[in-house]
Design an enzyme around this catalytic site. Structure first.
Site, short mmCIF file in Angstrom:
data_model
loop_
_atom_site.label_atom_id
_atom_site.label_comp_id
_atom_site.label_asym_id
_atom_site.label_seq_id
_atom_site.Cartn_x
_atom_site.Cartn_y
_atom_site.Cartn_z
N HIS A 64 -43.60 -8.08 14.18
CA HIS A 64 -42.23 -8.36 14.62
C HIS A 64 -42.22 -9.11 15.97
O HIS A 64 -41.65 -10.21 16.05
CB HIS A 64 -41.41 -7.07 14.67
CG HIS A 64 -40.12 -7.18 15.42
ND1 HIS A 64 -39.10 -8.01 15.02
CD2 HIS A 64 -39.70 -6.61 16.58
CE1 HIS A 64 -38.10 -7.92 15.89
NE2 HIS A 64 -38.45 -7.09 16.85
N HIS A 89 -41.52 -7.56 24.15
CA HIS A 89 -40.14 -7.11 24.32
C HIS A 89 -39.88 -5.67 23.87
O HIS A 89 -38.96 -5.03 24.36
CB HIS A 89 -39.16 -8.07 23.66
CG HIS A 89 -38.97 -7.88 22.18
ND1 HIS A 89 -39.76 -8.50 21.25
CD2 HIS A 89 -38.10 -7.12 21.48
CE1 HIS A 89 -39.37 -8.15 20.03
NE2 HIS A 89 -38.37 -7.31 20.14
N ASP A 90 -40.69 -5.14 22.95
CA ASP A 90 -40.45 -3.76 22.51
C ASP A 90 -41.45 -2.76 23.10
O ASP A 90 -41.41 -1.58 22.76
CB ASP A 90 -40.50 -3.68 20.97
CG ASP A 90 -39.18 -4.11 20.34
OD1 ASP A 90 -38.14 -3.96 21.00
OD2 ASP A 90 -39.20 -4.59 19.19
N GLU A 93 -39.73 -0.14 25.45
CA GLU A 93 -38.80 0.63 24.63
C GLU A 93 -39.53 1.63 23.73
O GLU A 93 -39.15 2.77 23.62
CB GLU A 93 -38.00 -0.37 23.77
CG GLU A 93 -37.09 0.26 22.74
CD GLU A 93 -35.75 0.64 23.34
OE1 GLU A 93 -35.52 0.30 24.50
OE2 GLU A 93 -34.98 1.30 22.64
N ASP A 94 -40.60 1.18 23.06
CA ASP A 94 -41.19 1.97 21.98
C ASP A 94 -42.53 2.63 22.31
O ASP A 94 -43.05 3.37 21.50
CB ASP A 94 -41.41 1.08 20.74
CG ASP A 94 -40.09 0.57 20.18
OD1 ASP A 94 -39.05 1.16 20.53
OD2 ASP A 94 -40.10 -0.40 19.42
N ASP A 156 -34.81 -12.15 18.60
CA ASP A 156 -35.03 -10.79 18.10
C ASP A 156 -34.03 -10.50 16.98
O ASP A 156 -34.37 -10.04 15.89
CB ASP A 156 -34.83 -9.82 19.28
CG ASP A 156 -35.16 -8.39 18.92
OD1 ASP A 156 -35.96 -8.17 17.99
OD2 ASP A 156 -34.62 -7.48 19.59
#
Ligand code: MN
Length: 748
Positions: A64, A89-90, A93-94, A156
């Protein structure tokens, strides 16, 4: 911790490496500086961080961020900093990594971008009612600091839309709705034309799968005929352009599926009647920007020598580029088949700006002063809206959308200052845009030295003077005279300030009233009285009460008590869990909980019992019937309200209350629903009789309402009948169309 299945296979490793290679190769082909090392490090970092995690579709998660980086680089044209931020980018967050970790490894700039992206994504699937609006506010705040945040967010969103098929249906609706409501307009405003079009088409595909496939098939089927007409049209034009010694490409550009559907819907016409299915586009090569404008007009002149020009449809977006940077010369001429055809003339540079937006601006370094300041000016107006703590999430989104979509006019103040305003702006808009106080005290205006009311709509080039008076106060109905987001926001907050004392007084009165009558001060009570007095918000109710426009009497007490006792019994039932209780009580409890809990993850089946009572309500705004593409919305009372998917209200609900959206299926059996069709035609003796007898005798449909207007020879008739589904309406329409004299039949 991770099971065997969580490790990537050799084949997957190759897939990941290849996908990343592809990003890198694309980057190396671009005009950017070749900062490969940091991109490779960002990739390794992200791959390690997401190790063992898979997407819903089953593929390794890292694919992704790689895909997002590819879109950011190859479709938006961003450079190494953005590619790194997209890859990462994630991560915050993750995974367990923090923004500080990113900063240590990749520096401040990339860390800031990742932080911006993390801030926005927090709560995007949250359960809070206004989460999406709040989230969007954050997005725009971050955007005004660094535009790249929003561009990567677009990438995204685009990848999530391209892979939406593997999501649960209710999430598909929510994401598709959000995309159409917010991201597509934003892409438009940023000049990302290709991305905007793809986002719209993808959303549309999930919201109206049948219509989408229908239109796609028809586009494909009509291609041969279209090509032939276009070739006939183009042949003499191309011969002329060749004679002029130009290097160019010319082709027919078919409209997007979504925009064709939009046209069919707004104009109530079938596919076959959308005559401007495509436009001809001529893109010429030109190394010297100073010559572009002249060449455009030469081509224009060549075409109009051959074909007849439509007098009102020439658009010069070269002398006056659109606010999003779009430049081109458009004209419409009569084609050889007798249909009008639009021709778009652009240089290669203009074409890239039109398709790719800002990224192309950077590439060509055009108007560094001008374009920049225009974008800054726009970001400024966005900031104004954000700075006002608008209490109502839906109002906020509407105000913002207004700002995204508007096309613009330019007016002058008496001092010669320039103001850019959206189309349909009024004197009042000018007043509020200059100063809140000036807006509140505005009584009228002078446009080009002529006295006009404050609601007067302005034209581009007008000179506007605002007239004020100390005794003036702002009025709620002024909201209808305002086209600018800034004006609306400023008026609303002034009104709120003005009403605050009455609102406070009203709240106190209501609290005292509840106490005196021993009624619990909860959501039930306030919702009930708001309904009783038709107030659209708590503030409005308190204001009416504080201003003594309404009074609380015995009837209100009764209504509230009744509500309470029913609710109380209901809650008692739910809480009554005696393990020694008889089986009966257990059943009752089950029945009760079934009524309140709806699983939003499952498709909700819309059913009717033998009396025609449904487990749902049809919304008043769009009045859907079985066969329409619909969604369910759980309202404050826990009931399911069914909206048509293209209802504007549904769009707003999806964007703001995503977690209360249900995917639905019709299973209503023999139940019947009201549908209204509009029949237009040429009046003649006996036509009405023929119509009525067709409906009531031959089709044996129940007529519920009939409304006929005739003006000279032309008549219009709105007819409401009971039908079981969309197929019923369609077959009725096609039969009515066959009556001689009838010109047009549409469902309303
Ligand atoms: Mn993502």
């Amino acid at each position: 911790m991770s099971k065997n299945g969580n490790f990537t296979t050799e084949a997957e490793d190759k897939l990941i490496e290849d996908a990343f290679r592809d990003v890198l190769d694309g980057y190396l082909r671009s005009n950017h500086r070749k900062k490969v090392e940091i991109i490779e490090r960002a990739f390794k970092f992200a791959k390690e961080a997401h190790k063992g995690i898979r997407r819903r579709s089953g593929e390794p998660y890292i694919l992704h961020p790689i895909a997002v980086a590819k879109i950011a680089s190859q479709e938006i044209g961003l450079g190494s900093t953005s590619i790194c931020a997209a890859l990462l980018h994630d991560v915050v967050e993750d995974t367990d990594y923090t923004v500080e970790d990113i900063e240590q490894n990749f520096g401040k700039k990339i860390a800031q971008l990742v932080e911006g992206l993390t801030k926005i994504s927090g709560g995007i699937f949250g359960d809070k009612a206004s989460a999406q609006a709040e989230n969007f506010r954050k997005l725009l705040l971050t955007m005004s600091e660094d535009i790249r945040v929003v561009l990567i967010k677009m990438a995204d969103r685009l990848h999530n839309m391209r892979t939406l098929g593997s999501m649960a249906p209710n999430k598909q609706y929510k994401i598709a709705g959000e995309t159409l409501y917010i991201y597509a307009p934003l892409a438009h405003r940023l000049g990302l034309f290709q991305i905007k079009t793809e986002l719209e088409d993808l959303s549309f595909k999930y919201e109206h799968p049948d219509a989408y496939h229908n239109i796609s098939n028809k586009i494909e089927a009509s291609e041969g005929k279209r090509t032939q007409i276009y070739d006939n049209f183009a042949a003499p034009v191309l011969a002329r352009l060749d004679g002029m010694g130009l290097r160019y490409t010319a082709k027919a550009r078919v409209k997007s599926v979504y925009s064709i559907w939009n046209k069919m819907e707004t104009k109530h016409i079938p596919f076959e009647e959308v005559y401007d299915l495509y436009a001809a586009r001529i893109v010429f090569e030109c190394d010297d920007p100073a010559l572009e404008k002249g060449i455009c007009w030469q081509i224009y002149s060549a075409i109009t020598d051959i074909y007849r020009l439509h007098p009102d449809r020439t658009r010069d977006w070269i002398s006056n580029p659109k606010a999003n940077g779009y430049q081109a010369l458009h004209l419409t001429v009569m084609g050889p088949d007798g249909n009008w055809i639009e021709v778009q003339i652009r240089s290669r540079r203009m074409d890239e700006i039109a398709e790719k937006g800002f990224a192309a601006h950077w590439k060509y370094k055009v108007g560094e002063g001008d374009e920049e300041s225009e974008l800054n000016a726009w970001l400024h107006t966005i900031k104004d809206i954000l700075d006002d703590p608008e209490p109502n999430a839906l109002d906020f989104l509407d105000t913002l959308k207004l700002n995204l979509f508007a096309s613009e006019i330019v007016v002058f103040t008496p001092k010669g200052e320039l103001l850019t305003l959206p189309m349909n702006s009024t004197v009042l808009d000018v007043a509020f845009n200059l100063h809140t106080q000036m807006g509140c005290r505005c009584i009228a205006g002078k446009v080009n030295h002529r006295l006009v009311p404050l609601s007067h709509k302005l034209n581009s080039g007008d000179q506007v003077e605002v007239l004020t008076s100390q005794s003036q106060t702002p009025k709620p109905e002024w909201i209808d005279f305002l086209a600018t987001a800034k004006g609306k926001t400023r008026l609303r907050s002034s009104l709120r300030k003005l009403q605050q004392p009455a609102v406070n007084a009203g709240r106190a009165i209501f609290e005292k009233f509840l106490k005196q009558n021993d009624i619990a001060d909860d959501n039930v009570a306030i919702t009930k009285v708001m309904g009783l007095f038709k107030a659209s918000s708590r503030e409005e109710f308190y204001y009416l009460l504080g201003n003594q426009e309404i009074v609380l009497n015995e009837y209100v007490v009764k209504t509230l008590r009744k509500q309470r006792s029913v609710t109380k019994r209901f809650i008692d039932k739910l809480l009554w869990r005696n393990p020694n209780a008889s089986g009966d009580a257990g059943v009752a409890q089950n029945a009760a909980s079934k009524r309140v809990s709806i699983n939003t993850k499952e498709t909700y089946v819309l059913k009717c019992d033998e009396n025609g009572e449904g487990n749902f309500h049809l919304s008043d705004c769009c009045k859907p019937i079985p066969g329409d593409d619909v969604l369910g919305f759980i309202n404050d009372d826990g009931e399911v309200v069914v909206h048509s998917l293209d209802c504007p209200k549904a769009a707003a609900l999806k964007a703001s209350f995503g977690s209360r959206i249900l995917s639905t299926r019709w299973e209503v059996g023999d139940a019947r629903f009201i549908a209204t069709i509009r029949i237009e035609g040429i009046d003649r003796q006996g036509i009405l009789h023929e119509l009525i007898s067709l409906i009531s005798t031959h089709l044996s449909l129940d007529i519920r309402d009939l409304d006929i207007h005739a003006d000279k020879e032309v008549f219009q008739c709105d007819l409401s009948v009971l039908v079981s589904d969309v197929a019923g309406v369609n077959s009725l329409c096609s039969k009515v169309r066959k009556i001689s004299g009838v010109q047009k039949v549409t469902r309303l």
